[in-house]
Design a protein around this motif. Structure first.
Motif, PDB file in Angstrom:
ATOM      1  N   SER A  21      13.961  -3.401   3.215  1.00 26.92           N
ATOM      2  CA  SER A  21      14.485  -3.405   4.514  1.00 26.92           C
ATOM      3  C   SER A  21      15.841  -4.265   4.504  1.00 26.92           C
ATOM      4  CB  SER A  21      13.391  -4.594   5.291  1.00 26.92           C
ATOM      5  OG  SER A  21      13.243  -5.743   4.952  1.00 26.92           O
ATOM      6  N   GLY A  22      15.957  -5.379   3.568  1.00 31.76           N
ATOM      7  CA  GLY A  22      17.234  -6.253   3.332  1.00 31.76           C
ATOM      8  C   GLY A  22      18.353  -5.125   3.081  1.00 31.76           C
ATOM      9  N   VAL A  23      18.237  -4.192   1.854  1.00 33.25           N
ATOM     10  CA  VAL A  23      19.079  -3.437   1.566  1.00 33.25           C
ATOM     11  C   VAL A  23      19.510  -2.281   2.727  1.00 33.25           C
ATOM     12  CG1 VAL A  23      19.661  -1.256   0.154  1.00 33.25           C
ATOM     13  CG2 VAL A  23      18.575  -3.377  -1.001  1.00 33.25           C
ATOM     14  N   LEU A  24      18.529  -1.898   3.621  1.00 36.36           N
ATOM     15  CA  LEU A  24      18.975  -0.990   4.602  1.00 36.36           C
ATOM     16  C   LEU A  24      19.840  -1.878   5.710  1.00 36.36           C
ATOM     17  CD1 LEU A  24      15.694   0.814   5.234  1.00 36.36           C
ATOM     18  CD2 LEU A  24      17.723   1.876   4.267  1.00 36.36           C
ATOM     19  N   GLY A  29      24.853  -2.743   8.210  1.00 33.35           N
ATOM     20  CA  GLY A  29      25.761  -3.798   8.479  1.00 33.35           C
ATOM     21  C   GLY A  29      27.264  -3.535   7.955  1.00 33.35           C
ATOM     22  N   ILE A  30      27.318  -3.079   6.874  1.00 36.98           N
ATOM     23  CA  ILE A  30      28.537  -2.745   6.093  1.00 36.98           C
ATOM     24  C   ILE A  30      29.206  -1.403   6.677  1.00 36.98           C
ATOM     25  CG2 ILE A  30      29.355  -1.914   3.974  1.00 36.98           C
ATOM     26  CD1 ILE A  30      27.381  -3.668   2.418  1.00 36.98           C
ATOM     27  N   LEU A  31      28.420  -0.543   7.080  1.00 33.52           N
ATOM     28  CA  LEU A  31      28.871   0.643   7.696  1.00 33.52           C
ATOM     29  C   LEU A  31      29.543   0.307   9.001  1.00 33.52           C
ATOM     30  CD1 LEU A  31      26.134   3.264   6.795  1.00 33.52           C
ATOM     31  CD2 LEU A  31      28.289   3.229   5.994  1.00 33.52           C
ATOM     32  N   VAL A  34      32.947  -1.455   8.418  1.00 33.88           N
ATOM     33  CA  VAL A  34      33.946  -0.681   7.801  1.00 33.88           C
ATOM     34  C   VAL A  34      34.209   0.448   8.614  1.00 33.88           C
ATOM     35  CG1 VAL A  34      34.479   0.779   5.823  1.00 33.88           C
ATOM     36  CG2 VAL A  34      33.074  -1.460   5.527  1.00 33.88           C
ATOM     37  N   TRP A  35      33.286   1.165   9.235  1.00 34.50           N
ATOM     38  CA  TRP A  35      33.716   2.101   9.926  1.00 34.50           C
ATOM     39  C   TRP A  35      32.719   2.140  11.313  1.00 34.50           C
ATOM     40  CZ3 TRP A  35      31.696   3.825   4.799  1.00 34.50           C
ATOM     41  CH2 TRP A  35      32.677   4.202   4.108  1.00 34.50           C
ATOM     42  N   PRO A  36      33.275   1.100  12.099  1.00 33.40           N
ATOM     43  CA  PRO A  36      32.433   0.880  13.349  1.00 33.40           C
ATOM     44  C   PRO A  36      32.642   2.359  14.321  1.00 33.40           C
ATOM     45  CG  PRO A  36      34.725  -0.120  13.565  1.00 33.40           C
ATOM     46  CD  PRO A  36      34.489   0.367  12.022  1.00 33.40           C
ATOM     47  N   LEU A 160      30.125  -5.048  16.755  1.00 33.67           N
ATOM     48  CA  LEU A 160      30.512  -5.589  15.271  1.00 33.67           C
ATOM     49  C   LEU A 160      29.771  -6.906  15.251  1.00 33.67           C
ATOM     50  CD1 LEU A 160      34.444  -5.473  16.153  1.00 33.67           C
ATOM     51  CD2 LEU A 160      32.864  -4.030  14.497  1.00 33.67           C
ATOM     52  N   LEU A 161      29.376  -7.626  16.185  1.00 35.58           N
ATOM     53  CA  LEU A 161      28.262  -9.005  15.950  1.00 35.58           C
ATOM     54  C   LEU A 161      27.078  -8.212  15.366  1.00 35.58           C
ATOM     55  CD1 LEU A 161      28.733 -10.864  19.315  1.00 35.58           C
ATOM     56  CD2 LEU A 161      29.224 -11.550  16.895  1.00 35.58           C
ATOM     57  N   LEU A 162      26.567  -7.036  15.747  1.00 34.60           N
ATOM     58  CA  LEU A 162      25.308  -6.491  15.088  1.00 34.60           C
ATOM     59  C   LEU A 162      25.639  -6.120  13.689  1.00 34.60           C
ATOM     60  CD1 LEU A 162      22.346  -5.203  15.656  1.00 34.60           C
ATOM     61  CD2 LEU A 162      23.704  -2.993  16.025  1.00 34.60           C
ATOM     62  N   GLY A 163      27.045  -5.475  13.424  1.00 34.85           N
ATOM     63  CA  GLY A 163      27.063  -5.470  12.061  1.00 34.85           C
ATOM     64  C   GLY A 163      27.192  -6.536  11.073  1.00 34.85           C
ATOM     65  N   ILE A 164      27.719  -7.593  11.734  1.00 36.94           N
ATOM     66  CA  ILE A 164      27.898  -9.111  10.879  1.00 36.94           C
ATOM     67  C   ILE A 164      26.438  -9.632  10.529  1.00 36.94           C
ATOM     68  CG2 ILE A 164      28.773 -11.556  11.084  1.00 36.94           C
ATOM     69  CD1 ILE A 164      31.149 -10.394  12.645  1.00 36.94           C
ATOM     70  N   SER A 165      25.454  -9.421  11.736  1.00 35.21           N
ATOM     71  CA  SER A 165      24.210  -9.858  11.828  1.00 35.21           C
ATOM     72  C   SER A 165      23.410  -9.077  10.674  1.00 35.21           C
ATOM     73  CB  SER A 165      23.334  -9.828  12.833  1.00 35.21           C
ATOM     74  OG  SER A 165      24.027 -10.594  13.893  1.00 35.21           O
ATOM     75  N   GLY A 166      23.691  -7.893  10.429  1.00 38.78           N
ATOM     76  CA  GLY A 166      23.063  -6.869   9.697  1.00 38.78           C
ATOM     77  C   GLY A 166      23.265  -7.457   8.266  1.00 38.78           C
ATOM     78  N   ILE A 167      24.502  -7.642   7.837  1.00 36.54           N
ATOM     79  CA  ILE A 167      25.181  -7.882   6.427  1.00 36.54           C
ATOM     80  C   ILE A 167      24.351  -9.324   6.145  1.00 36.54           C
ATOM     81  CG2 ILE A 167      26.890  -9.007   5.216  1.00 36.54           C
ATOM     82  CD1 ILE A 167      28.674  -6.897   6.790  1.00 36.54           C
ATOM     83  N   VAL A 168      24.361 -10.370   6.983  1.00 45.66           N
ATOM     84  CA  VAL A 168      23.830 -11.718   6.921  1.00 45.66           C
ATOM     85  C   VAL A 168      22.404 -11.614   6.847  1.00 45.66           C
ATOM     86  CG1 VAL A 168      23.683 -14.075   8.004  1.00 45.66           C
ATOM     87  CG2 VAL A 168      25.751 -12.941   8.055  1.00 45.66           C
ATOM     88  N   LEU A 169      21.496 -10.992   7.387  1.00 47.98           N
ATOM     89  CA  LEU A 169      20.234 -10.696   7.562  1.00 47.98           C
ATOM     90  C   LEU A 169      19.800  -9.954   6.271  1.00 47.98           C
ATOM     91  CD1 LEU A 169      19.548 -10.511  11.247  1.00 47.98           C
ATOM     92  CD2 LEU A 169      19.129 -12.620   9.833  1.00 47.98           C
TER      93      LEU A 169
END
Length: 182
Positions: A21-24, A29-31, A34-36, A160-169
């Motif tokens: 789940s962390g890797v996903l 988040g990176i996707l 990088v490519w919103p 974008l906040l979802l992406g940042i959250s995905g990376i951090v979480l």
């Protein structure tokens, strides 16, 4: 329950689940960062596939269900056709469908934030901290109004906040996978 009382296979299963789940979350988040736009289009394409599949199921229920009466069958068929058309239209012009979906989400969240702020004000007499409740309500209402006037901008910001959250979480979850039970 302590980790000493958990069997080794169960502990490994929990670690694996946390790691996957962390890797996903991290990858998503990176996707998004990088490519919103492209990532949003993929999400809309998935929703379009769901709409087509759901439409086929509804149409099938209307056509083949012996238990349903005439109007229920017609309703299912019409709903099914509308779902299929919506999915096909989304695929025909995926960038426009993605922008429309962003506007829709922005307006929806804006309305929900306004309602949430109003509901907070109606429960003011029950609040432990009236000041924080009023502050939250005003902030929620103002944020909702901003989203209503600029829904695509708001949806993009939330995306974008979802992406940042995905990376951090995702990173936190991966760390948890390696440290859980140790």
């Amino acid at each position: 329950m302590t980790t000493e009382s958990i069997d080794r296979p169960v502990l490994n299963g929990i670690r694996t689940a946390l790691g996957i789940s962390g890797v996903l979350a991290l990858l998503l988040g990176i996707l998004i960062i990088v490519w919103p736009g492209r990532t949003a289009m993929v999400v809309v394409a998935i929703v379009a596939v769901y709409a087509i599949a759901a439409g086929l199921v509804y149409a099938g229920l209307g056509i083949f269900s012996a238990q349903k009466g005439g109007w229920a069958r017609v309703g299912h068929i019409v709903l099914g056709v509308l779902f299929v058309i919506a999915g096909i239209v989304a695929f025909i012009n995926l960038p426009a469908a993605t922008a429309w979906f962003g506007v829709f989400i922005g307006v929806l969240v804006g309305i929900m934030w306004i309602i949430e702020g109003i509901v907070s004000l109606t429960t003011l007499e029950l609040a432990v901290s009236r000041g924080w409740t009023i502050f939250f309500a005003i902030l929620s209402i103002v944020a909702g109004i901003v989203l209503l006037f600029a829904p695509l901008w708001g949806a993009t910001t939330l995306w974008l906040l979802l992406g940042i959250s995905g990376i951090v979480l995702g990173i936190v979850q991966i760390v948890r996978a390696f440290t859980f039970g140790k």
